[in-house]
Motif scaffolding. Sequence first.
Motif, short mmCIF file in Angstrom:
data_model
loop_
_atom_site.label_atom_id
_atom_site.label_comp_id
_atom_site.label_asym_id
_atom_site.label_seq_id
_atom_site.Cartn_x
_atom_site.Cartn_y
_atom_site.Cartn_z
N ASP A 209 0.83 -1.20 0.00
CA ASP A 209 0.00 0.00 0.00
C ASP A 209 0.87 1.26 0.00
OD1 ASP A 209 -2.29 -1.52 0.01
OD2 ASP A 209 -2.65 -1.33 2.17
N ARG B 1 2.20 1.79 -3.45
CA ARG B 1 1.19 2.38 -4.32
C ARG B 1 1.09 3.88 -4.09
NH1 ARG B 1 -1.78 -2.10 -2.45
NH2 ARG B 1 -2.00 -3.78 -3.99
N ARG B 2 1.12 4.27 -2.84
CA ARG B 2 1.01 5.70 -2.52
C ARG B 2 2.13 6.52 -3.15
NH1 ARG B 2 -2.52 7.94 0.79
NH2 ARG B 2 -3.67 6.68 2.31
N ARG C 216 1.98 6.57 -6.92
CA ARG C 216 0.88 7.46 -7.31
C ARG C 216 1.29 8.93 -7.13
NH1 ARG C 216 -3.46 4.97 -4.49
NH2 ARG C 216 -3.07 6.31 -2.69
N THR D 217 4.85 -6.15 -2.99
CA THR D 217 5.18 -4.83 -3.50
C THR D 217 5.29 -4.85 -5.01
OG1 THR D 217 6.38 -4.41 -1.43
CG2 THR D 217 6.77 -2.89 -3.25
N ALA E 128 2.04 -4.87 -6.60
CA ALA E 128 1.33 -3.60 -6.46
C ALA E 128 1.77 -2.57 -7.48
CB ALA E 128 1.53 -3.05 -5.04
N ILE E 129 3.08 -2.48 -7.75
CA ILE E 129 3.56 -1.38 -8.60
C ILE E 129 4.41 -1.84 -9.78
CG2 ILE E 129 3.52 0.26 -6.68
CD1 ILE E 129 6.62 -0.01 -6.59
#
Length: 361
Positions: A165, A168-169, A172, A221, A224-225
Amino acid sequence: MTQKPLPSDSPLLQPVTAGALQAKNRLWMAPLTRNRADADGTPNDLSVEYYRQRAEAGVIISEGSQPSAVGQGYPNTAGAVTDANEAGWTRVAEAVHADGGLLVVQLMHAGRISHTSTIAGETPVSSTATRAAGQIFTVDGQQDHTPPRALATDELPGVAAEFADAARRVVRAGADGVELHAANGYLLHQFLADGVNDRTDSYGGTPENRARFVVEVAKATADAIGADRVGIRLSPGHPFNDITEDDLSVYETLVAQLAELGLAYVHLLAEADDPIVGKLRAVWPGTFVLNTGFGVDDARDEIARLLSDGVADAVAVGRPFLANPDLVTRWTQGADLNEPNQETFYGGGAEGYTDYPRLAG
């Protein structure tokens, strides 16, 4: 110490690819804890200026930034937990990119290297319930580390999800990638180290078991990205933060499994002549970044030699970048370097953070 200018074909000045990162040179900025973020972990105006100034680096690897509230180790470290944190990293990324740089945010869960006063009364978590020796800086000065609690087996997927998470932050927010901090005695290292990890479940004991959680964090991880935006930092045998390790074979086991994930790079903290460098270089098929704790005076030419000899594909340096925002220019021209002021390394304001002078002209 003034040196001759670098030739244009110096390996230091050549581009290098690490996954999705297209670095303009092979001189990367190592992660440096500076304790200048806002109290809630949000990078602020000073943070924006600090990183913008150092955009010459092939890649800026940021200060260690907590992926969860309980993962914080020290006051005023940056975080990747809240919307406010994300907005702060957006400003940093925009500033670095505007000056032609790349930004990788290091995700650092401190684990047992923490104090309950820093994490709002919570108990630190670790691979073990054994308190780390020594003390840690808090808002009330130096205090003994708070005894941690050992993470339950069924909690581990949730911790891996926190890393994902956080990744992702920051992506982003505009960061070019993340680096997982599995070194220097923090949480991921606490699982790897046989002298710390005393678990009896499937995450303790054998090298395969001790590597398991780090691999799971890396996979979460990467999912996620994208694996090509994930690097990892390792420091085999480094005793910082009460780490003891006798069985370093865990690192070959770990790196072999990480290779299957296709991560962007491995960042190793070790002396260049340490046998572990060659062992991991042989196992790792991708970009290999080395940080040896280079001395300022002779660092440039030693780094160039290591790159020429193929010991590493890129190098990461810390204190020279701390005191010299234009380090690439200074080393290219053979100019003198600013001396770092150790009294201003941690906490405070602009002094010793954004006020180191650049070359005139």
